[in-house]
Design a protein around this motif. Sequence first.
Motif, PDB file in Angstrom:
ATOM      1  N   VAL A 268      12.057  -3.789  78.344  1.00 30.03           N
ATOM      2  CA  VAL A 268      12.234  -2.799  77.286  1.00 30.03           C
ATOM      3  C   VAL A 268      11.075  -2.923  76.313  1.00 30.03           C
ATOM      4  CG1 VAL A 268      13.730  -2.014  75.420  1.00 30.03           C
ATOM      5  CG2 VAL A 268      14.737  -2.893  77.534  1.00 30.03           C
ATOM      6  N   VAL A 269      10.406  -1.783  76.049  1.00 25.83           N
ATOM      7  CA  VAL A 269       9.258  -1.762  75.149  1.00 25.83           C
ATOM      8  C   VAL A 269       9.478  -0.671  74.106  1.00 25.83           C
ATOM      9  CG1 VAL A 269       6.764  -1.461  74.984  1.00 25.83           C
ATOM     10  CG2 VAL A 269       7.742  -2.516  77.018  1.00 25.83           C
ATOM     11  N   GLN A 270       9.228  -1.006  72.845  1.00 21.31           N
ATOM     12  CA  GLN A 270       9.348  -0.025  71.769  1.00 21.31           C
ATOM     13  C   GLN A 270       7.984   0.585  71.483  1.00 21.31           C
ATOM     14  OE1 GLN A 270      11.068  -1.774  68.301  1.00 21.31           O
ATOM     15  NE2 GLN A 270      13.088  -2.022  69.232  1.00 21.31           N
ATOM     16  N   GLY A 271       7.986   1.897  71.283  1.00 18.80           N
ATOM     17  CA  GLY A 271       6.770   2.584  70.879  1.00 18.80           C
ATOM     18  C   GLY A 271       6.587   2.467  69.384  1.00 18.80           C
ATOM     19  N   SER A 272       5.427   2.875  68.933  1.00 17.74           N
ATOM     20  CA  SER A 272       5.158   2.825  67.500  1.00 17.74           C
ATOM     21  C   SER A 272       5.968   3.896  66.777  1.00 17.74           C
ATOM     22  CB  SER A 272       3.669   3.032  67.235  1.00 17.74           C
ATOM     23  OG  SER A 272       3.267   4.292  67.734  1.00 17.74           O
TER      24      SER A 272
ATOM     25  N   ALA B 288       4.169   2.936  73.708  1.00 20.55           N
ATOM     26  CA  ALA B 288       5.051   2.051  74.498  1.00 20.55           C
ATOM     27  C   ALA B 288       4.450   1.791  75.877  1.00 20.55           C
ATOM     28  CB  ALA B 288       6.439   2.673  74.632  1.00 20.55           C
ATOM     29  N   LEU B 289       3.886   2.831  76.485  1.00 14.21           N
ATOM     30  CA  LEU B 289       3.260   2.659  77.800  1.00 14.21           C
ATOM     31  C   LEU B 289       2.049   1.735  77.701  1.00 14.21           C
ATOM     32  CD1 LEU B 289       3.427   6.336  79.119  1.00 14.21           C
ATOM     33  CD2 LEU B 289       4.874   4.420  79.793  1.00 14.21           C
ATOM     34  N   ASP B 290       1.266   1.872  76.637  1.00 21.54           N
ATOM     35  CA  ASP B 290       0.109   1.001  76.435  1.00 21.54           C
ATOM     36  C   ASP B 290       0.545  -0.440  76.172  1.00 21.54           C
ATOM     37  OD1 ASP B 290      -1.483   3.238  76.754  1.00 21.54           O
ATOM     38  OD2 ASP B 290      -1.836   3.509  74.593  1.00 21.54           O
ATOM     39  N   ALA B 291       1.638  -0.614  75.437  1.00 22.09           N
ATOM     40  CA  ALA B 291       2.130  -1.956  75.126  1.00 22.09           C
ATOM     41  C   ALA B 291       2.631  -2.676  76.372  1.00 22.09           C
ATOM     42  CB  ALA B 291       3.238  -1.888  74.081  1.00 22.09           C
ATOM     43  N   LYS B 292       3.179  -1.910  77.313  1.00 20.88           N
ATOM     44  CA  LYS B 292       3.662  -2.524  78.555  1.00 20.88           C
ATOM     45  C   LYS B 292       2.507  -3.077  79.360  1.00 20.88           C
ATOM     46  CE  LYS B 292       5.800  -1.862  82.940  1.00 20.88           C
ATOM     47  NZ  LYS B 292       4.773  -2.088  83.926  1.00 20.88           N
ATOM     48  N   GLY B 293       1.394  -2.340  79.359  1.00 21.55           N
ATOM     49  CA  GLY B 293       0.206  -2.812  80.056  1.00 21.55           C
ATOM     50  C   GLY B 293       0.078  -2.445  81.451  1.00 21.55           C
TER      51      GLY B 293
ATOM     52  N   GLN C 254      10.435   7.479  66.927  1.00 25.31           N
ATOM     53  CA  GLN C 254      10.145   6.242  67.643  1.00 25.31           C
ATOM     54  C   GLN C 254      10.980   6.207  68.908  1.00 25.31           C
ATOM     55  OE1 GLN C 254      11.245   2.526  65.759  1.00 25.31           O
ATOM     56  NE2 GLN C 254       9.721   1.379  66.921  1.00 25.31           N
ATOM     57  N   VAL C 255      10.351   5.797  70.021  1.00 29.96           N
ATOM     58  CA  VAL C 255      11.050   5.714  71.290  1.00 29.96           C
ATOM     59  C   VAL C 255      11.119   4.264  71.758  1.00 29.96           C
ATOM     60  CG1 VAL C 255      10.320   8.024  71.995  1.00 29.96           C
ATOM     61  CG2 VAL C 255       8.995   6.057  72.732  1.00 29.96           C
ATOM     62  N   GLU C 256      12.066   4.024  72.647  1.00 31.61           N
ATOM     63  CA  GLU C 256      12.201   2.743  73.329  1.00 31.61           C
ATOM     64  C   GLU C 256      12.267   3.059  74.816  1.00 31.61           C
ATOM     65  OE1 GLU C 256      14.955  -0.762  72.176  1.00 31.61           O
ATOM     66  OE2 GLU C 256      16.052   0.446  73.645  1.00 31.61           O
ATOM     67  N   VAL C 257      11.388   2.453  75.590  1.00 37.11           N
ATOM     68  CA  VAL C 257      11.276   2.755  77.012  1.00 37.11           C
ATOM     69  C   VAL C 257      11.738   1.540  77.805  1.00 37.11           C
ATOM     70  CG1 VAL C 257       9.715   3.466  78.858  1.00 37.11           C
ATOM     71  CG2 VAL C 257       9.303   4.240  76.524  1.00 37.11           C
ATOM     72  N   THR C 258      12.590   1.779  78.805  1.00 36.61           N
ATOM     73  CA  THR C 258      13.030   0.730  79.708  1.00 36.61           C
ATOM     74  C   THR C 258      12.335   0.933  81.040  1.00 36.61           C
ATOM     75  OG1 THR C 258      15.187   0.649  78.619  1.00 36.61           O
ATOM     76  CG2 THR C 258      15.024  -0.368  80.806  1.00 36.61           C
ATOM     77  N   PHE C 259      11.665  -0.116  81.506  1.00 37.79           N
ATOM     78  CA  PHE C 259      10.946  -0.074  82.777  1.00 37.79           C
ATOM     79  C   PHE C 259      11.691  -0.887  83.811  1.00 37.79           C
ATOM     80  CE2 PHE C 259       7.718   0.493  79.512  1.00 37.79           C
ATOM     81  CZ  PHE C 259       6.976   1.550  80.001  1.00 37.79           C
ATOM     82  N   GLU C 260      11.785  -0.383  84.996  1.00 38.22           N
ATOM     83  CA  GLU C 260      12.278  -1.121  86.163  1.00 38.22           C
ATOM     84  C   GLU C 260      11.059  -1.307  87.051  1.00 38.22           C
ATOM     85  OE1 GLU C 260      15.359  -2.276  86.791  1.00 38.22           O
ATOM     86  OE2 GLU C 260      16.265  -1.394  85.016  1.00 38.22           O
ATOM     87  N   GLY C 261      10.435  -2.459  86.960  1.00 37.74           N
ATOM     88  CA  GLY C 261       9.156  -2.662  87.646  1.00 37.74           C
ATOM     89  C   GLY C 261       8.098  -1.826  86.937  1.00 37.74           C
ATOM     90  N   ASP C 262       7.458  -0.916  87.667  1.00 40.07           N
ATOM     91  CA  ASP C 262       6.450  -0.039  87.072  1.00 40.07           C
ATOM     92  C   ASP C 262       7.011   1.332  86.722  1.00 40.07           C
ATOM     93  OD1 ASP C 262       4.461  -1.935  87.190  1.00 40.07           O
ATOM     94  OD2 ASP C 262       3.801  -1.333  89.192  1.00 40.07           O
ATOM     95  N   ARG C 263       8.255   1.600  87.079  1.00 38.48           N
ATOM     96  CA  ARG C 263       8.854   2.915  86.829  1.00 38.48           C
ATOM     97  C   ARG C 263       9.586   2.956  85.496  1.00 38.48           C
ATOM     98  NH1 ARG C 263       9.521   6.768  90.225  1.00 38.48           N
ATOM     99  NH2 ARG C 263      11.551   7.322  89.408  1.00 38.48           N
ATOM    100  N   ILE C 264       9.541   4.122  84.854  1.00 36.97           N
ATOM    101  CA  ILE C 264      10.303   4.346  83.634  1.00 36.97           C
ATOM    102  C   ILE C 264      11.730   4.686  84.060  1.00 36.97           C
ATOM    103  CG2 ILE C 264      10.580   5.792  81.596  1.00 36.97           C
ATOM    104  CD1 ILE C 264       7.559   6.355  81.747  1.00 36.97           C
TER     105      ILE C 264
END
Length: 148
Positions: A66-70, A143-148, A80-90
């Motif tokens: 789980v990654v939070q956007g700015s 959030a996508l940039d923070a995930k890397g 502000q959004v919060e994105v949950t990733f399962e592997g590389d997928r949103i």
Amino acid sequence: MKRALPVVALSIAGLIPLWRYAPSSRTTTTTEVAAPASTPSSSSSSSSSSSSPSSSASSSAAASRVVQGSTVNTSKGAVQVEVTFEGDRISSVRMLQQPNHPQTTAAVPKLIQETLQAQSAAIDAVSGATITSDGYVTSLQAALDAKG
């Protein structure tokens, strides 16, 4: 002179509501849409879950991140959004902050659905909610940039 006093009095009476106006405070509203569970990874984990349910639950929890956007301040309010990733997928997107505005309320599910389909921040703005859409995309990209 006879007209000056009523004009001044009515002008002041008209300005009182403007002086008393208080913009809406930041309202935190959460909205979440999850991706369909018909992905190949979930079907492979469901076959392993029949043999060992506790190990597959821990492996799927470890694979999600789980990654939070700015927080993006727009003229309508904070986004502000919060994105949950399962592997590389949103797998899901949740709004942590959004303006308390009718167009925003209608636009957020569309923005989330487009994000899940595109699997990126390259989505179209929702007509009538352009300001919120721009803030959403900016926070999502962070959030996508923070995930890397």
